[in-house]
Design an enzyme around this catalytic site. Sequence first.
Site, short mmCIF file in Angstrom:
data_model
loop_
_atom_site.label_atom_id
_atom_site.label_comp_id
_atom_site.label_asym_id
_atom_site.label_seq_id
_atom_site.Cartn_x
_atom_site.Cartn_y
_atom_site.Cartn_z
N MET A 193 8.89 5.10 9.98
CA MET A 193 10.11 5.92 9.95
C MET A 193 11.33 5.01 10.01
O MET A 193 12.25 5.21 10.80
CB MET A 193 10.10 6.94 11.11
N LYS A 215 6.40 18.78 11.86
CA LYS A 215 7.47 18.20 12.68
C LYS A 215 8.09 17.07 11.86
O LYS A 215 7.48 16.03 11.65
CB LYS A 215 6.93 17.64 14.00
N ASP A 248 0.30 18.81 9.43
CA ASP A 248 1.66 18.35 9.64
C ASP A 248 2.49 18.45 8.35
O ASP A 248 1.95 18.52 7.25
CB ASP A 248 1.66 16.89 10.09
#
Length: 480
Positions: A391, A278, A256
């Site tokens: 996040m 991503k 990732d």
Amino acid sequence: MAENDSQLSVFPAFFKVENAVAAVFGDGAEAYAKARLLKNTKARIVAYTTAPEADYAAFLAQHDIAQIAGPFAADQVDGARLVFAATGNAALDRDIVAAARDARIPANAVDQPDFCDFYTPALVNRAPIAVAIGTEGVGPVLAQMIRADIDRLLPRSLGKLGRLANAYRGAVDRLVPRGAPRRLFWRDFFKGKVADAVEAGELSHARRQATRLLRDTAASKVEGRVFLVGAGPGAEDLLTLRAHRLMMECDVIVYDALVPREVVDMGRRDADRIPVGKRKGCHSKSQGEINDLLVELGREGKRVVRLKSGDPLIFGRAGEEMAALRHAGIPYEIVPGVTSAFAAAADFELPLTLRGVSSSLVFTTGHDLTGEILPDWARLALSGTTVAVYMGRTVAASVAERLMAAGLAEDTTVAVVENAGRRDSRRLHGTLKELPGLEARTELTGPVMVIIGDAVAGADFSRSEPLGARQSAELESARN
């Protein structure tokens, strides 16, 4: 080009010296040390010495090493593979090196780095296995200390095991397919029953075990396997031992965007590396494409490490990948990693649960704070549950506003970490009322973790920045 502290100024290599001349110039302790080091090899040592010190003279005589007396002459280096200048006379050593360089022979002058074409390492000898430790000449004592540590770690039988492996190498090349099957064979050879038998001095038993291992490996079907591996928050030393072992055995690493390059580079050097990053607003592959890629690689018989930031089962979409692999009949395993919430808590020395204050913990991304109904985790926060928001920078305002509207006190403590668990982590702290200001902190480009709850008040904020400090400074600037 900027200088990189991780790059060596030398290229580590091993010279082939069997039956080749290695010339050693000098009479004293330094020449003696070079000759002793060379005696670990099959080089033909020639000692250019006029009056060797007693210990050196005894060593030369004991090992029947050729001695040539007399003053230095440039043609004495002719035909040598290596030259060591260890006379104790700096000017003479430079002359010897100059003669060797004129003859295009690598040379080493003791304690004169500018006159060294190579450095002599501290050596751990388990012939034919050798471990050489170099410090580019800056720390010979440190090299010897490391050598002593490694010497204790490596069994004395390692050389015998290496020679036994060499005897089986041709058969392995014929019978065992390249790639993962062959690597796994050698892993089991060097770490399993064969190695145990060699260390016990039972060489006949070791050969039987090696033959059985070869037969079983050759008869087994090559089967692909996918490992969904947690890379942790990004610090290399927070990768688990199992994760590192699998990265050293795999054929392919699929990783990732949030996994740092330093962690990816810990994998096997010749493994294929496929980025499938991503990040918000930038997807190199869709989740469906990633699923298809893992299935395809598994069907090809590859051992695949699917490397995910943090833990694969926490906001890592491992469920979709497992479902695709299960549907395709591809074997897979889960290797847990240190999730960012735990790394962030460790950075702050923050108790995520605290007796009498908080007995539960919620992981969330905060993106479900839509609609009129408050999600269950938000309701739990009102009763003291610690909330870890992944996040969290872009949703900080909505998280804070909804929680305060639901009744959570505006002075509830919050802790914020960018790049949790890494050397470049950045820490901020404040209250729920100050949290919305986090969305304006565009300089926070790494992953941000926000932890909210009464237990957070027990954290160590001595090395963090107050969330409200920037807002106060901006207000003061506006007044002036």
